[in-house]
Design a protein around this motif. Structure first.
Motif, PDB file in Angstrom:
ATOM      1  N   TYR A 198       7.468  12.896  27.827  1.00 39.70           N
ATOM      2  CA  TYR A 198       6.214  12.173  27.640  1.00 39.70           C
ATOM      3  C   TYR A 198       6.422  10.969  26.741  1.00 39.70           C
ATOM      4  N   LYS A 199       7.173  11.112  25.671  1.00 43.45           N
ATOM      5  CA  LYS A 199       7.385   9.995  24.744  1.00 43.45           C
ATOM      6  C   LYS A 199       8.069   8.831  25.460  1.00 43.45           C
ATOM      7  N   ILE A 200       9.080   9.123  26.258  1.00 42.44           N
ATOM      8  CA  ILE A 200       9.767   8.077  27.010  1.00 42.44           C
ATOM      9  C   ILE A 200       8.799   7.420  27.995  1.00 42.44           C
ATOM     10  N   PHE A 201       8.053   8.237  28.731  1.00 42.07           N
ATOM     11  CA  PHE A 201       7.069   7.723  29.689  1.00 42.07           C
ATOM     12  C   PHE A 201       6.035   6.848  28.992  1.00 42.07           C
ATOM     13  N   TYR A 202       5.491   7.331  27.897  1.00 45.72           N
ATOM     14  CA  TYR A 202       4.458   6.575  27.187  1.00 45.72           C
ATOM     15  C   TYR A 202       5.008   5.227  26.716  1.00 45.72           C
ATOM     16  N   LEU A 203       6.134   5.249  26.050  1.00 44.57           N
ATOM     17  CA  LEU A 203       6.689   4.003  25.506  1.00 44.57           C
ATOM     18  C   LEU A 203       7.106   3.032  26.615  1.00 44.57           C
ATOM     19  N   TYR A 204       7.632   3.554  27.714  1.00 43.27           N
ATOM     20  CA  TYR A 204       8.144   2.696  28.781  1.00 43.27           C
ATOM     21  C   TYR A 204       7.041   2.183  29.702  1.00 43.27           C
ATOM     22  N   ASP A 205       6.093   3.047  30.071  1.00 43.79           N
ATOM     23  CA  ASP A 205       5.109   2.695  31.090  1.00 43.79           C
ATOM     24  C   ASP A 205       3.706   2.411  30.568  1.00 43.79           C
ATOM     25  N   ILE A 206       3.324   2.995  29.462  1.00 42.00           N
ATOM     26  CA  ILE A 206       1.946   2.888  28.994  1.00 42.00           C
ATOM     27  C   ILE A 206       1.801   1.895  27.848  1.00 42.00           C
ATOM     28  N   ASP A 207       2.653   2.013  26.852  1.00 43.33           N
ATOM     29  CA  ASP A 207       2.577   1.164  25.659  1.00 43.33           C
ATOM     30  C   ASP A 207       2.740  -0.307  26.043  1.00 43.33           C
ATOM     31  N   ARG A 254      16.298   7.450  33.363  1.00 42.62           N
ATOM     32  CA  ARG A 254      15.748   7.213  34.700  1.00 42.62           C
ATOM     33  C   ARG A 254      15.196   8.511  35.302  1.00 42.62           C
ATOM     34  N   ASN A 255      15.936   9.603  35.168  1.00 40.35           N
ATOM     35  CA  ASN A 255      15.490  10.886  35.701  1.00 40.35           C
ATOM     36  C   ASN A 255      14.225  11.382  35.005  1.00 40.35           C
ATOM     37  N   ARG A 256      14.158  11.229  33.699  1.00 39.90           N
ATOM     38  CA  ARG A 256      12.970  11.669  32.960  1.00 39.90           C
ATOM     39  C   ARG A 256      11.752  10.828  33.318  1.00 39.90           C
ATOM     40  N   LEU A 257      11.953   9.540  33.454  1.00 41.39           N
ATOM     41  CA  LEU A 257      10.842   8.684  33.864  1.00 41.39           C
ATOM     42  C   LEU A 257      10.374   9.039  35.278  1.00 41.39           C
ATOM     43  N   SER A 258      11.296   9.254  36.169  1.00 46.70           N
ATOM     44  CA  SER A 258      10.950   9.603  37.543  1.00 46.70           C
ATOM     45  C   SER A 258      10.157  10.910  37.584  1.00 46.70           C
ATOM     46  N   TYR A 259      10.622  11.920  36.876  1.00 49.47           N
ATOM     47  CA  TYR A 259       9.933  13.206  36.826  1.00 49.47           C
ATOM     48  C   TYR A 259       8.523  13.039  36.269  1.00 49.47           C
ATOM     49  N   THR A 260       8.390  12.334  35.168  1.00 52.90           N
ATOM     50  CA  THR A 260       7.101  12.198  34.503  1.00 52.90           C
ATOM     51  C   THR A 260       6.145  11.340  35.320  1.00 52.90           C
ATOM     52  N   ARG A 261       6.645  10.314  35.974  1.00 49.59           N
ATOM     53  CA  ARG A 261       5.789   9.496  36.840  1.00 49.59           C
ATOM     54  C   ARG A 261       5.246  10.321  38.005  1.00 49.59           C
ATOM     55  N   ARG A 262       6.104  11.139  38.604  1.00 54.09           N
ATOM     56  CA  ARG A 262       5.640  12.008  39.702  1.00 54.09           C
ATOM     57  C   ARG A 262       4.571  12.989  39.210  1.00 54.09           C
ATOM     58  N   LEU A 263       4.797  13.567  38.037  1.00 55.98           N
ATOM     59  CA  LEU A 263       3.828  14.496  37.470  1.00 55.98           C
ATOM     60  C   LEU A 263       2.510  13.785  37.167  1.00 55.98           C
ATOM     61  N   PHE A 264       2.590  12.596  36.597  1.00 56.24           N
ATOM     62  CA  PHE A 264       1.392  11.814  36.288  1.00 56.24           C
ATOM     63  C   PHE A 264       0.584  11.542  37.562  1.00 56.24           C
ATOM     64  N   LYS A 265       1.259  11.115  38.617  1.00 51.39           N
ATOM     65  CA  LYS A 265       0.576  10.838  39.891  1.00 51.39           C
ATOM     66  C   LYS A 265      -0.051  12.109  40.463  1.00 51.39           C
ATOM     67  N   LYS A 266       0.658  13.228  40.378  1.00 51.09           N
ATOM     68  CA  LYS A 266       0.138  14.492  40.886  1.00 51.09           C
ATOM     69  C   LYS A 266      -1.131  14.890  40.135  1.00 51.09           C
TER      70      LYS A 266
END
Length: 83
Positions: free
Chosen positions: A12-21, A45-57
């Protein structure tokens, strides 16, 4: 949250900082994140991909609560993610 229950708070921290912040305080490259989180670029890349898929779901599940059909939900999801 799903990521905390799954013992994935760094995801989540990686996703937030990379995609949301939206601040410019963080260099948004896989290399910079790999160094910051002590992992390789592929792991970032793998963590972002996983978290983006989860976010969309999860977002689609919420949209489905008020959408008449899956097609309408998909269209709204595409619209939201394009902003």
């Amino acid at each position: 949250s799903y990521l905390h229950q799954g013992n994935k708070p760094a995801y989540y921290k990686i996703f937030y900082l990379y995609d949301i912040d939206r601040s410019d305080q963080v260099e948004k490259t896989y290399g910079a994140f790999a160094k910051r989180f002590s992992m390789n670029e592929s792991d970032v890349r793998n963590r972002l991909s996983y978290t983006r898929r989860l976010f969309k779901k999860l977002l689609k599940e919420e949209i489905m609560n008020y959408s008449a059909t899956s097609d309408i939900a998909d269209a709204e999801l595409r619209e939201l993610l394009s902003l």
